[in-house]
Design an enzyme around this catalytic site. Structure first.
Site, PDB file in Angstrom:
ATOM      1  N   GLY A 200       0.874  -1.167   0.000  1.00 53.15           N
ATOM      2  CA  GLY A 200       0.000   0.000   0.000  1.00 53.15           C
ATOM      3  C   GLY A 200       0.917   1.224   0.000  1.00 53.15           C
ATOM      4  O   GLY A 200       1.792   1.349   0.864  1.00 53.15           O
ATOM      5  N   ALA A 201       0.693   2.113  -0.978  1.00 60.01           N
ATOM      6  CA  ALA A 201       1.651   3.201  -1.197  1.00 60.01           C
ATOM      7  C   ALA A 201       1.919   4.069   0.048  1.00 60.01           C
ATOM      8  O   ALA A 201       3.077   4.341   0.376  1.00 60.01           O
ATOM      9  CB  ALA A 201       1.198   4.047  -2.376  1.00 60.01           C
TER      10      ALA A 201
ATOM     11  N   LYS B   3      -3.751  -0.562  -8.306  1.00 58.33           N
ATOM     12  CA  LYS B   3      -3.609  -2.010  -8.526  1.00 58.33           C
ATOM     13  C   LYS B   3      -4.187  -2.441  -9.862  1.00 58.33           C
ATOM     14  O   LYS B   3      -5.260  -1.975 -10.264  1.00 58.33           O
ATOM     15  CB  LYS B   3      -4.303  -2.732  -7.362  1.00 58.33           C
ATOM     16  CG  LYS B   3      -4.314  -4.235  -7.428  1.00 58.33           C
ATOM     17  CD  LYS B   3      -2.936  -4.853  -7.585  1.00 58.33           C
ATOM     18  CE  LYS B   3      -1.950  -4.456  -6.513  1.00 58.33           C
ATOM     19  NZ  LYS B   3      -0.554  -4.770  -6.874  1.00 58.33           N
TER      20      LYS B   3
ATOM     21  N   ARG C  98      10.244  -0.659  -4.739  1.00 60.02           N
ATOM     22  CA  ARG C  98       9.026  -0.689  -5.561  1.00 60.02           C
ATOM     23  C   ARG C  98       8.899   0.660  -6.280  1.00 60.02           C
ATOM     24  O   ARG C  98       8.957   1.710  -5.633  1.00 60.02           O
ATOM     25  CB  ARG C  98       7.783  -0.960  -4.693  1.00 60.02           C
ATOM     26  CG  ARG C  98       7.820  -2.339  -4.034  1.00 60.02           C
ATOM     27  CD  ARG C  98       6.470  -2.727  -3.467  1.00 60.02           C
ATOM     28  NE  ARG C  98       5.527  -3.109  -4.499  1.00 60.02           N
ATOM     29  CZ  ARG C  98       4.227  -3.307  -4.277  1.00 60.02           C
ATOM     30  NH1 ARG C  98       3.734  -3.134  -3.068  1.00 60.02           N
ATOM     31  NH2 ARG C  98       3.423  -3.666  -5.263  1.00 60.02           N
TER      32      ARG C  98
ATOM     33  N   GLN D 142      -5.122  -9.240  -2.508  1.00 54.65           N
ATOM     34  CA  GLN D 142      -5.210  -8.244  -1.429  1.00 54.65           C
ATOM     35  C   GLN D 142      -6.665  -7.960  -1.029  1.00 54.65           C
ATOM     36  O   GLN D 142      -6.940  -7.635   0.119  1.00 54.65           O
ATOM     37  CB  GLN D 142      -4.546  -6.917  -1.861  1.00 54.65           C
ATOM     38  CG  GLN D 142      -3.036  -6.978  -1.942  1.00 54.65           C
ATOM     39  CD  GLN D 142      -2.558  -7.316  -3.335  1.00 54.65           C
ATOM     40  OE1 GLN D 142      -3.241  -8.004  -4.085  1.00 54.65           O
ATOM     41  NE2 GLN D 142      -1.387  -6.839  -3.693  1.00 54.65           N
TER      42      GLN D 142
ATOM     43  N   ASP E  31      -1.829   4.789  -6.177  1.00 51.13           N
ATOM     44  CA  ASP E  31      -0.401   4.746  -5.818  1.00 51.13           C
ATOM     45  C   ASP E  31       0.339   5.987  -6.297  1.00 51.13           C
ATOM     46  O   ASP E  31       1.352   6.369  -5.713  1.00 51.13           O
ATOM     47  CB  ASP E  31       0.243   3.489  -6.396  1.00 51.13           C
ATOM     48  CG  ASP E  31      -0.265   2.265  -5.657  1.00 51.13           C
ATOM     49  OD1 ASP E  31      -1.422   1.876  -5.881  1.00 51.13           O
ATOM     50  OD2 ASP E  31       0.476   1.738  -4.804  1.00 51.13           O
TER      51      ASP E  31
HETATM   52  O1  MRU Z   1       0.722  -4.049  -4.555  1.00 53.10           O
HETATM   53  P1  MRU Z   1       0.054  -3.324  -3.419  1.00 53.10           P
HETATM   54  O2  MRU Z   1      -0.731  -4.234  -2.536  1.00 53.10           O
HETATM   55  O3  MRU Z   1       1.034  -2.461  -2.668  1.00 53.10           O
HETATM   56  O4  MRU Z   1      -0.971  -2.359  -4.135  1.00 53.10           O
HETATM   57  C1  MRU Z   1      -1.708  -1.465  -3.330  1.00 53.10           C
HETATM   58  C2  MRU Z   1      -2.707  -0.688  -4.062  1.00 53.10           C
HETATM   59  O5  MRU Z   1      -2.807  -0.730  -5.264  1.00 53.10           O
HETATM   60  C3  MRU Z   1      -3.545   0.251  -3.248  1.00 53.10           C
HETATM   61  O6  MRU Z   1      -4.795   0.406  -3.817  1.00 53.10           O
HETATM   62  C4  MRU Z   1      -2.836   1.608  -3.231  1.00 53.10           C
HETATM   63  O7  MRU Z   1      -1.540   1.499  -2.717  1.00 53.10           O
HETATM   64  C5  MRU Z   1      -3.574   2.628  -2.471  1.00 53.10           C
HETATM   65  S1  MRU Z   1      -3.557   2.229  -0.780  1.00 53.10           S
HETATM   66  C6  MRU Z   1      -4.032   3.447   0.223  1.00 53.10           C
END
Ligand code: MRU
Length: 360
Positions: free
Chosen positions: A50-51, A260, A97, A208, A249
């Protein structure tokens, strides 16, 4: 109860404690990161994801990087060496990442606060520089908590009594230091006594949605219905979905939003079915140095995430696999972006610049 995803324990010689998200929902296990390599590994393997959470964890990762000893000489006490370790720590963590902007912003902030400290106090001890970096990481963490709460307050009005809401991936407490972004909006509507259903895409390949969002919503006693990703369009056509809400993100200057993989398809389906499509994100997710989504680096993940479902092989050995972790939703498909500062309806470059002022 809202999960506390991350916590710094102790002072400058302390450590970072995370909920190990790889093990949810089956096991609720805490992971202790006592050096920067463990933080890198936790980000890379999605123990923390999650970003916004990655941004905060990255800042604490630098604090851990600065606990390093100078081989053979113990802890050297000069600021120049400290800045050098800090720069290397930032560079290392930045390679974990690529897509989310929060990590890069957090690392920049930590770097700038350290440089500012050294210019203002050139004769200070390394210890004081390390204190400065920890204070900045704590500030980034606290700001994320506050921004999440404000996003919820600004967006709850979009979750109507009796509505069906669709979300994708996990933009909850587990994705932030606070109560989430998209889920913060949902939590705030729930707190106000509204009743609604949340449909959650399972979110292949790493689930997720199924593993984390369904778990978080159940913990909060919110009516949750899990669906496979490919069911979303049909639910919209049947009139079961009144709004789609996801996190992001990275959002570029023109309002394009990376999130995502699968989010873009949802936005097209929503548009085609006249369903409003909302993105909820803190100011730290915007990257005004990039004009459009075409410039966002998209993380490619290992093939085995698609080749296997958990431990079980689901594709023939040796088959070619393409596994982008994110996609980009065009601004024109977004009904509104909900931020900690308010709501940007029908986002475009001008409205975003005005909303954020001169933040970047
Ligand atoms: O690969 P991830 O699980 O880090 O991807 C996360 C997402 O795409 C979330 O929707 C995004 O980070 C927003 S979270 C507040």
């Amino acid at each position: 109860m809202i999960a506390q995803t991350l916590k710094w324990v102790g002072g400058i010689d302390g450590f970072l404690e995370l909920i190990d998200q790889r093990r949810l929902p089956g096991e609720f296990v805490k992971l202790q990161c006592r050096n920067i390599e463990q933080v890198y590994e936790a980000i890379k393997t999605l123990a923390v994801r999650g970003a916004p959470a990655i941004g905060v964890v990255g800042a604490y990762g630098v604090v851990l990087g600065m606990q390093a000893r100078d081989e053979g000489r113990g802890m050297r006490d000069d600021l120049e060496w400290g800045l050098c370790v800090l720069a290397k720590s930032c560079e290392y963590l930045a390679s974990s990442r690529p897509t989310g902007s929060n990590l890069f912003r957090a690392l920049d902030r930590v770097r700038q606060s350290a440089q500012g400290f050294v210019s203002s106090a050139p004769g200070a001890k390394l210890q004081a520089l390390r204190e400065t970096v920890l204070a900045e990481a704590n500030a980034i963490c606290q700001e994320d908590v506050d921004m999440c709460r404000r996003i919820g307050g600004n967006g709850e009005k979009f979750i109507k009594q009796g509505a069906g809401i669709l979300t994708h991936c996990n933009a909850g407490a587990l994705a932030t230091a606070g109560q989430g972004t998209a889920l913060s909006v949902i939590f705030e509507a729930h707190k106000r006594g509204r009743k609604f259903k949340v449909y959650v895409d399972e979110t292949r390949p790493l689930l997720q949605g199924a593993r984390l969002t369904a778990w978080e919503l159940e913990q909060a006693d919110i009516n949750v219905i899990l669906i496979c990703d490919n069911m979303a369009g049909w639910l919209m056509k049947q009139g079961k979905i009144d709004a789609v809400i996801t996190g992001a993100d990275r959002i570029t200057a023109n309002g394009d939003a990376a999130n995502k993989i699968g989010t873009y398809s949802l936005s097209v389906l929503a548009r085609n079915n006249n369903v409003p499509f909302y993105i909820a994100a803190p100011s730290s997710t915007f990257d005004l140095s990039i004009n459009s989504g075409a410039e966002i680096p998209i993380e490619q993940r290992p093939a085995d995430e698609v080749e296997f479902f958990g431990d079980r092989r689901v594709a023939p050995e040796g088959v070619d696999i393409y596994n982008p972790a994110f996609d980009v939703t065009d601004a024109e498909n977004i009904t509104a972006i909900i931020t900690d500062r308010g709501v940007i309806e029908r986002p475009d470059g001008e409205k975003i610049a005005e909303h954020l002022g001169k933040q970047q």
